[in-house]
Design an enzyme around this catalytic site. Structure first.
Site, PDB file in Angstrom:
ATOM      1  N   CYS A 214       0.840  -1.190   0.000  1.00 27.74           N
ATOM      2  CA  CYS A 214       0.000   0.000   0.000  1.00 27.74           C
ATOM      3  C   CYS A 214       0.878   1.243   0.000  1.00 27.74           C
ATOM      4  O   CYS A 214       2.107   1.155  -0.028  1.00 27.74           O
ATOM      5  CB  CYS A 214      -0.915   0.014   1.218  1.00 27.74           C
ATOM      6  SG  CYS A 214      -0.015   0.262   2.765  1.00 27.74           S
TER       7      CYS A 214
ATOM      8  N   CYS B 200       3.747   1.594   2.414  1.00 27.48           N
ATOM      9  CA  CYS B 200       5.025   0.951   2.080  1.00 27.48           C
ATOM     10  C   CYS B 200       5.939   1.901   1.311  1.00 27.48           C
ATOM     11  O   CYS B 200       7.163   1.784   1.381  1.00 27.48           O
ATOM     12  CB  CYS B 200       4.781  -0.299   1.244  1.00 27.48           C
ATOM     13  SG  CYS B 200       3.783  -1.556   2.063  1.00 27.48           S
TER      14      CYS B 200
ATOM     15  N   ASP C  56      10.714  31.249 -28.496  1.00 29.81           N
ATOM     16  CA  ASP C  56      11.870  31.649 -29.284  1.00 29.81           C
ATOM     17  C   ASP C  56      11.433  31.666 -30.748  1.00 29.81           C
ATOM     18  O   ASP C  56      10.394  31.085 -31.103  1.00 29.81           O
ATOM     19  CB  ASP C  56      13.003  30.643 -29.046  1.00 29.81           C
ATOM     20  CG  ASP C  56      14.222  30.946 -29.889  1.00 29.81           C
ATOM     21  OD1 ASP C  56      14.581  32.133 -29.995  1.00 29.81           O
ATOM     22  OD2 ASP C  56      14.796  30.000 -30.450  1.00 29.81           O
TER      23      ASP C  56
ATOM     24  N   ASP D  61      15.101  26.051 -28.226  1.00 29.31           N
ATOM     25  CA  ASP D  61      15.808  24.912 -28.818  1.00 29.31           C
ATOM     26  C   ASP D  61      16.629  24.140 -27.797  1.00 29.31           C
ATOM     27  O   ASP D  61      17.268  23.160 -28.138  1.00 29.31           O
ATOM     28  CB  ASP D  61      16.695  25.366 -29.982  1.00 29.31           C
ATOM     29  CG  ASP D  61      17.774  26.360 -29.544  1.00 29.31           C
ATOM     30  OD1 ASP D  61      17.974  26.523 -28.322  1.00 29.31           O
ATOM     31  OD2 ASP D  61      18.410  26.967 -30.415  1.00 29.31           O
TER      32      ASP D  61
ATOM     33  N   ASP E 234      18.820  28.803 -25.556  1.00 30.05           N
ATOM     34  CA  ASP E 234      17.814  29.266 -24.609  1.00 30.05           C
ATOM     35  C   ASP E 234      17.898  28.554 -23.267  1.00 30.05           C
ATOM     36  O   ASP E 234      16.956  28.629 -22.468  1.00 30.05           O
ATOM     37  CB  ASP E 234      16.414  29.056 -25.209  1.00 30.05           C
ATOM     38  CG  ASP E 234      16.229  29.828 -26.497  1.00 30.05           C
ATOM     39  OD1 ASP E 234      16.522  31.032 -26.498  1.00 30.05           O
ATOM     40  OD2 ASP E 234      15.811  29.226 -27.499  1.00 30.05           O
TER      41      ASP E 234
END
Length: 742
Positions: free
Chosen positions: A17, A20, A431, A626, A630
């Site tokens: 569950c 855990c 861009d 790109d 950037d």
């Protein structure tokens, strides 16, 4: 399956569950050198980052009472799926055995075939034998719960196994006490709950099996990726063509790819040509022409041509393996909304145990006769119904499907926070070059100043740009080569980020770049008339302090860029263009695409400052670029999206890698994010609502007013159904279609 250095993926077994998850994460983060550890309950995997040996991680998990193994190859994913399928089949058999015995007891009891629980020696022996057979059925059908509960107890933990073991164990122990010493219990409380104990195990096993089946269906993204690599490859060795297992292909070996075949490994075309379907990589449906010297990627499909290729990347270095790793990373991620469930789950089971004891005490002190019977039934029902499985599955199951859906269409969402934040964006900064434009500019005009020729302008410009990696520079070099204009020899080359390039020709400084660069050098650009070149990028060329001329380069917008911008605006986002290009060029492209706000002639630092200003105004900013020039802006934005060809899927500065070139993927990302987060909220609401309502009802909330008590068997069925409901709701995402994919 592959991991970068310092990253490991473990397959975890024994987790029952959400409780855990915390235990395993604490065990992993406690290992020296571990920086972070994230456990995916839905996938039963853990992703660990740090300077640590995998054997230490496995040992830590085992010491915590669970089992683990490192996943180091794609084959490990296949083996993991095989084990999970076998486990699912075992659960169904265990459910059938426990259910069969419980059904027999229930039908016999309803038909009046079972003797009363009394002190009569014959009746007592009968019920003791029934109890022993029930114990055998419980051992076969639920031993994994009892073993798990014991392990958790030894390590001072409590989880779903604890609740189930205590609930069914209490029912069996109480029933055996009643069977062996019935006179010690009031006559109204002389009831055996043997059928309840086995029915609870049957319902839970069946629910867990259905859970597992549903979760396996949600792993379609990984499974689809695993199926992309063929099992065989045709290699050329000693002049002979041999079919070998793909694992036996070595670096530098020559392979023959026949028409219609799936390419087995990454490589470079040596001989022949063909069109290759790279849709699995980029999401773009049109095949791409490949010629000698071009790169091909393993998992893509060859067209009608035949060619020879050299293997350049194999095994874990292949792009396909990197994609699998990125999808694994995304599916293991936890968005902020999901960490709430983790915090609740960490205290949930202990709280339920205390509430169960409290329930028993209330019934013991204030309940009607038979006090003991009511006390046992309500405490047991609380333990059984309060399983936190649904809570633990609520987030990871939706994340698995959402990120898998995105990955299947060339979108790799790398972090959980990005998955959530993408749907909350208010502003998108784009861009220009290579993002909204094709990124394949061409020279459209050469403008020499008086006393200079076109050949001189192009020779200087091409000589300088030969050392540049900028798309405009590549276009100039290509035009010079095709026009038989010889680039001059340049020394002392230097790239001036965001402005241009400089170097020396015969000892004299030569520069090429933007108007801004010329102004910095005190060079007037008025001698060149560029007013008619709307939408073109102008590269000025100067030697010494004299303007030689300019080159106009045009880069047209992508075919679907205008539609993508319109779609983003329709989704309520403010779209901004930020570029280092000249203002006139940027504004012309922006007007064509319907973008009102333009920031031009920006250096990389200017872009980050723009994003910082937008964030200061309360905007949630997504940056699309790109992934190289950037990078600072991508890293600073709330969500950075790197757009490209997909051959480098691990753009470290971006949160999202858009493997195709289409801007539509940006809108797709936002739509998938919103759908996934909406689904997570539905799951969390359902899980919290289930526990909020079911636990008080199980404790007897309705008894004073309506005389209603919840049967422990019904509680077991409800608990199993809650998890199946969460998984089923998450599975609805598999049918989700973005506007692009409808």
């Amino acid at each position: 399956m592959t991991d970068t250095p310092g990253e490991y993926t473990l397959s975890i077994s024994g987790m029952a569950c959400a409780g855990c998850v915390g235990a395993v994460e604490r065990a992993l983060t406690g290992v020296d050198g571990v920086r972070s550890a994230t456990v995916n309950f839905a996938e039963h995997t853990a992703r660990v980052e740090g300077d640590v040996q995998p054997v230490a991680l496995v040992r830590a998990v085992k010491d915590a009472g669970y089992d683990a193994a490192e996943m180091v190859s794609i084959e490990d994913d296949v083996e993991k799926e095989r084990r999970e399928k076998a486990h699912q089949e075992t659960l169904l058999i265990q459910a059938a055995v426990a259910g069969a015995w419980g059904t027999q007891l229930m039908i016999s009891g309803m038909a009046g075939l079972l003797p009363a629980v009394t002190g009569d020696p014959g009746n007592r022996l009968f019920w003791v034998l029934v109890g022993l057979v029930t114990a055998a059925a419980m051992y076969y059908g639920g031993r994994h719960y009892y073993v798990g509960a014991w392990k958790a107890f030894r390590h001072h933990n409590a989880n779903m196994d604890t609740l189930i073991a205590l609930g069914t164990g209490t029912a069996w122990v109480y029933s055996m006490l009643v069977a062996m010493w019935p006179d010690t219990v009031p006559s109204l409380a002389r009831h055996a709950y043997f059928e309840a104990a086995v029915f609870i195990l049957a319902f839970i096993n069946f629910g867990t099996a259905m859970d597992a089946r549903s979760r396996m269906r949600t792993s379609t993204a990984i499974r689809r990726l695993l199926d992309l690599q063929p099992k065989k490859a045709r290699v050329i060795r000693d002049g002979r063509e041999l079919d070998v297992a793909v694992e036996q292909v070595g670096l530098g070996e020559t392979l023959r790819i026949r028409p219609g075949e799936r390419i087995p490994v990454d490589g470079e075309l040596l001989e022949g040509q063909s069109d290759v379907d790279e849709s699995m990589l980029t999401g773009e449906p049109m095949p791409v022409g490949r010629r000698p010297g071009d790169e091909v990627v393993g998992g893509t499909v060859n067209g009608r041509g035949s060619f020879l290729m050299k293997a350049t990347r194999i095994g874990r270095d292949m792009v396909l393996s990197q994609i699998v790793n990125e999808v694994r990373r995304a599916q293991s991620a936890k968005p902020a909304i999901g960490r709430l469930a983790d915090r609740v789950s960490a205290i949930f089971v202990p709280a339920v145990l205390m509430f169960s004891v409290f329930t028993a005490l209330v019934w013991f002190n204030f309940g009607p006769a038979p006090v003991t019977g009511y006390m046992v039934v309500t405490a047991m029902t609380v333990l059984v119904i309060a399983c936190p499985c649904a809570l633990g599955l609520a987030t990871p199951i939706s994340v698995m499907i959402g990120t898998g859906l995105a990955a299947a269409h060339g979108i790799l969402i790398r972090t959980g926070d990005a998955l959530q934040a993408a749907g909350e964006l208010t502003t998108i900064v784009l861009d220009k070059t290579g993002t909204v434009t094709e990124g394949k500019p061409t020279v459209t005009a050469i403008l020499p100043t008086r006393g200079h020729s076109e050949e001189q302008v192009m020779g200087l410009a091409a000589g300088l740009e030969t050392g540049s990696e900028h798309p405009l520079g590549a276009a100039i070099v290509k035009a010079a080569t095709e026009g038989d204009m010889t680039p001059v020899a340049v020394t002392d080359f230097e790239s001036l980020t965001g402005r241009g390039v400089r170097g020396r020709v015969d000892g004299e400084e030569v520069i090429a770049g933007s108007r801004r660069l010329m102004e910095e050098q005190g060079i007037s650009t008025k001698k060149v008339d560029t007013t008619a070149l709307v939408g073109a990028s102008i590269v000025y060329v100067a030697t010494g302090h004299t303007l030689v001329g300019a080159v106009a380069v045009s880069d047209p917008p992508k075919a679907d860029a205008a539609a993508a911008v319109a779609r983003l605006k329709a989704a309520g986002l403010h779209v901004i263009m930020a570029t280092g290009d000249a203002r006139g060029t940027a504004e012309a492209i922006a007007a064509e695409l319907g973008i009102e706000e333009v920031h031009a002639e920006l250096l990389p630092a200017d872009k980050t400052e723009l994003i910082r200003e937008l964030q200061a105004r309360g905007q949630k900013v997504g940056m699309v670029g790109d992934g190289i020039n950037d990078a600072p802006a991508l890293a600073l934005a709330d969500v950075g999206m790197a757009i490209g060809t997909g051959t480098d899927v691990a753009v470290e500065s971006a949160d999202v890698a858009l493997m195709g070139g289409s801007l539509m993927a940006v809108a797709d990302t936002i739509e998938v994010s919103r759908a996934t987060v909406r689904n997570i909220r539905q799951n969390l609401f359902g899980a919290f609502a289930y526990n909020t309502v079911s636990i008080p009802v199980a404790a007897g909330l309705l008894f004073p007013a309506f005389g209603l008590l919840l049967n422990p068997m019904v509680a077991g069925a409800a608990m199993a159904a809650s998890s199946v409901t969460v998984v089923s709701n998450a599975s609805r995402l598999l049918r989700f279609k973005t506007e692009t994919l409808r």
